[in-house]
Design a protein around this motif. Sequence first.
Motif, PDB file in Angstrom:
ATOM      1  N   ALA A  39      12.575 -51.858  -0.411  1.00  0.00           N
ATOM      2  CA  ALA A  39      13.685 -51.842  -1.362  1.00  0.00           C
ATOM      3  C   ALA A  39      13.252 -52.299  -2.747  1.00  0.00           C
ATOM      4  O   ALA A  39      13.769 -51.800  -3.756  1.00  0.00           O
ATOM      5  N   SER A  40      12.297 -53.217  -2.795  1.00  0.00           N
ATOM      6  CA  SER A  40      11.929 -53.818  -4.083  1.00  0.00           C
ATOM      7  C   SER A  40      11.514 -52.771  -5.095  1.00  0.00           C
ATOM      8  O   SER A  40      10.642 -51.949  -4.819  1.00  0.00           O
ATOM      9  N   GLY A  41      12.127 -52.834  -6.240  1.00  0.00           N
ATOM     10  CA  GLY A  41      11.743 -51.943  -7.326  1.00  0.00           C
ATOM     11  C   GLY A  41      12.546 -50.659  -7.376  1.00  0.00           C
ATOM     12  O   GLY A  41      12.430 -49.896  -8.331  1.00  0.00           O
ATOM     13  N   MET A  43      15.856 -49.974  -7.778  1.00  0.00           N
ATOM     14  CA  MET A  43      16.826 -49.828  -8.874  1.00  0.00           C
ATOM     15  C   MET A  43      16.110 -49.774 -10.220  1.00  0.00           C
ATOM     16  O   MET A  43      16.500 -49.007 -11.104  1.00  0.00           O
ATOM     17  N   GLY A  63      15.008 -57.000   5.181  1.00  0.00           N
ATOM     18  CA  GLY A  63      15.798 -56.690   3.984  1.00  0.00           C
ATOM     19  C   GLY A  63      16.783 -55.577   4.228  1.00  0.00           C
ATOM     20  O   GLY A  63      17.086 -55.220   5.363  1.00  0.00           O
ATOM     21  N   PRO A  64      17.298 -55.002   3.149  1.00  0.00           N
ATOM     22  CA  PRO A  64      18.317 -53.954   3.290  1.00  0.00           C
ATOM     23  C   PRO A  64      17.751 -52.729   4.007  1.00  0.00           C
ATOM     24  O   PRO A  64      16.562 -52.412   3.863  1.00  0.00           O
ATOM     25  N   LEU A  69      20.724 -49.397   0.957  1.00  0.00           N
ATOM     26  CA  LEU A  69      20.255 -48.923  -0.356  1.00  0.00           C
ATOM     27  C   LEU A  69      21.082 -47.731  -0.815  1.00  0.00           C
ATOM     28  O   LEU A  69      21.386 -47.587  -1.997  1.00  0.00           O
TER      29      LEU A  69
ATOM     30  N   VAL B 480      14.399 -61.230  -2.385  1.00  0.00           N
ATOM     31  CA  VAL B 480      13.977 -60.187  -3.331  1.00  0.00           C
ATOM     32  C   VAL B 480      14.444 -58.790  -2.934  1.00  0.00           C
ATOM     33  O   VAL B 480      15.042 -58.084  -3.743  1.00  0.00           O
ATOM     34  N   PRO B 481      14.204 -58.338  -1.688  1.00  0.00           N
ATOM     35  CA  PRO B 481      14.686 -56.987  -1.366  1.00  0.00           C
ATOM     36  C   PRO B 481      16.201 -56.856  -1.503  1.00  0.00           C
ATOM     37  O   PRO B 481      16.700 -55.823  -1.938  1.00  0.00           O
ATOM     38  N   TRP B 482      16.912 -57.950  -1.151  1.00  0.00           N
ATOM     39  CA  TRP B 482      18.379 -57.885  -1.262  1.00  0.00           C
ATOM     40  C   TRP B 482      18.838 -57.879  -2.711  1.00  0.00           C
ATOM     41  O   TRP B 482      19.972 -57.475  -2.999  1.00  0.00           O
ATOM     42  N   GLU B 484      17.969 -55.938  -4.756  1.00  0.00           N
ATOM     43  CA  GLU B 484      18.142 -54.547  -5.153  1.00  0.00           C
ATOM     44  C   GLU B 484      19.596 -54.106  -5.011  1.00  0.00           C
ATOM     45  O   GLU B 484      20.040 -53.181  -5.684  1.00  0.00           O
TER      46      GLU B 484
END
Lengths: 219, 584
Positions: A39-41, A43, A63-64, A69, B480-482, B484
């Motif tokens: 997910a990182s980056g 957006m 994470g998501p 997302l 961090v991932p959240w 987003e």
Amino acid sequence: MEGCAVRVVYVEDDDYTRMTTAALLRELGHEVVAELPGASGLMNALDAVGADVAVLDLDLGGGPTGLDLAVAVRRRSPKTGILILSTYADPALLGVDTPLPPRTLFAVKRALASPEQLDEAIELAGDPIRLGEAGLPDWWNASAQMPRLRASQVELLRDVAEGWTNAQIASRRGVREEAVEKSVQRLARALGVDTSGPRNPRVMLTQAYVRLSGSAIGG
Amino acid sequence: MSDYPAPRSGADVNWLDRLRSADRELALRLTGWTDFSWRLSIVTSVLGLLAIALTAAGPDPTGEELWRGLQVGLIVLAGTNALVFLAQRIADRVGPPNRGSVTIAGFAAIGALFGALAWAGATVAGLDSDQPPWVWLVAGAAVVAWWMTTIELGRYARAQAGIERRALAQRAHSVQEVERSSDALSSELMATLRHRLEPVGARLPETDLARAGQTAQVLQDEAAESVRDVSHRLWSLNPEVDLRPRTSQVLSTIVNKRPFRPALLAFLYVLVDAPGLFRNASVGGTLAILITGVGGIFLVLGVANAWMGRKPQWHARIFIAAIVVLQVATIVLAPWHESIDGRPLSLAEYMLSVPLSVALIMATAGFGSWWESSQSLIRDYAAALSTRESEVFAQAQASAASTRRIAQHLHGTVQSRLIAAAARMSAAAGKRDPAALEESIAAAMSALHSLDRGAFGDTEGDRLDGEAPNLAARVQARCVPWSEVLDIEVRIDPESAAGVGDPGQVELVVEELLANSFRHGGATTATVDIAAESGRVTVSVYDDGTYQEPGASGLGSRFIASVSESHSLEASAHGTRVRVVLQD
């Protein structure tokens, strides 16, 4: 839009899959503007370079999920097409019960049998008019049809596939073991598993889970 | 209505077009009148003057008639120069003559006026001209149209060459800028990573380090070589670009490059073969010469091309020989041409027309060759520059890939920024947009700098693989991932960090609560608060969502129940607060 280069942002946590699929997308004439391992980056990448379609893997590890997302992308950018690619026949198998946001396509990876079908999926995701007119092609849902299961049944299926006994499941859920046994019977019926035959129904349920999730069983 | 290269509008305008647009007016002014155009205009002026003088003097002129004819020619030329000046101002507004017959027709109209002036001048001067006025008009129109067209073509070609040359120079400059930026990024990647890796003892794949170093070295070497090569090709000898054609180029152009151009020139030559045709030949005689001349030249050119296609210098000789043969044939045939006044054309008249015509043809061919050679050089340079651009942007793609891979070994917001910068870098390299590329490289460098500033970069979640994170770093990294999908603020009481027995458990609780906020509350912002209360660690998440009962089986809730001593939920119109008190 057919035949046009689509600007794609691609999120996939598996390095090999991401590398080969991105190369294939480029080979098909599309522009992969960002390849992300998670997910990182995402957006930032969408804001920075824009994209016609976001291609998201459903299960991104921690994470998501890809579905989370998708919800966030849709909130942020109503026009971006979204294609979720997954080994799971249904997001529910991953424990996610969020409905698909508008203009989001969900495709099971093993249904994509050729580069042309991936191309078609990308172009449909980016072209709502064409999608509205033509609908999904026949191959889209040709495999891995997900029977309708309640969320609790999906959870139970996963517990069985992970090797928990009825007693352990009952203990974790705070219910009686007989209740779990009955739930397993109902689950087997829903999945078309024959519990009266010579084969072990729990093994068959596990096979059903593996087939539907398209992946190894998590710990 | 201008046919000069015009900038496109809107989104299609790229950096190259902008440069062209900005440079266009200046280039036109600087190169409007050039030495080459002047030389052409002098040649055509002399030819026109002789044509006027001989036409005005009449048949078999005496010395006095010839002198008065010359005076008429000078007066008319002076008057016409004023008209030409006006015509050029008009041409600047209307467009180049080679793109529109309207402009050439305008020149012809001015030429007809020129012819009328000449006729009037001759009449006023009392010269005994035996030509009717329409011959004067046609002669004037042909000569001036030819004259002006040649001059304007020269101006246009020069201006266009100037524009392209400047645009290419700007591209070369941009490429060099990008090279410098990529070089700086590569050095930055190396320095930052090595500096960061040494203290923590972590290692990145050798390939990334090797690629970063390789990129820097290759860029440095190739940039120097490229600049030398480009300079040698265009600027080393003459800063204004030496585009003068060599004789061999002139000749090969005549024969090989544009086989129809000399035929057209021959047609024009016959048309303005002053003074013989306009003075004395009948219409039938003119047509006969036209057909003979054009057909003969076509024949000679075809044979020459087919026979000696690989030796253009011989072609040129054959072509010139053919011109001479045709001229001799014209002279030999002269006695049989009917003339308007019943008198055969004199040998002297035809002999005079030969060198004038050849000079005219060669001047025009020289222009054609100049055009060809300048365009050829520009094309060569553009191709070389495009190749160089491809190499540079491929290197930029490699840098983007390195940046992306390196980012995968990082955690935290720096990772996010690097990934975004790599995405922008890759997109900019794909579009060959040096400005965007430089911006993205700067963003990557800024992210690397922030990583280098403190122990953990901008936030406590920033770290490299191999670094042992503390509780704050672990929670930050988990968030961090959240981040987003949620706007997250993390507040950690330092005392709580000391009291945590299992930081992994805190991470999982935070993640579960954030997932619930996003999925079931529809939240867009969340605040994570980790504190120590009465010896117990509490994790609280406040969000702006509307709490809804999870539709799933509540695995997360069961997990939280299993690790918490107590947990509570408060929902209001402004948001939701979940508070979990962890077990010891």
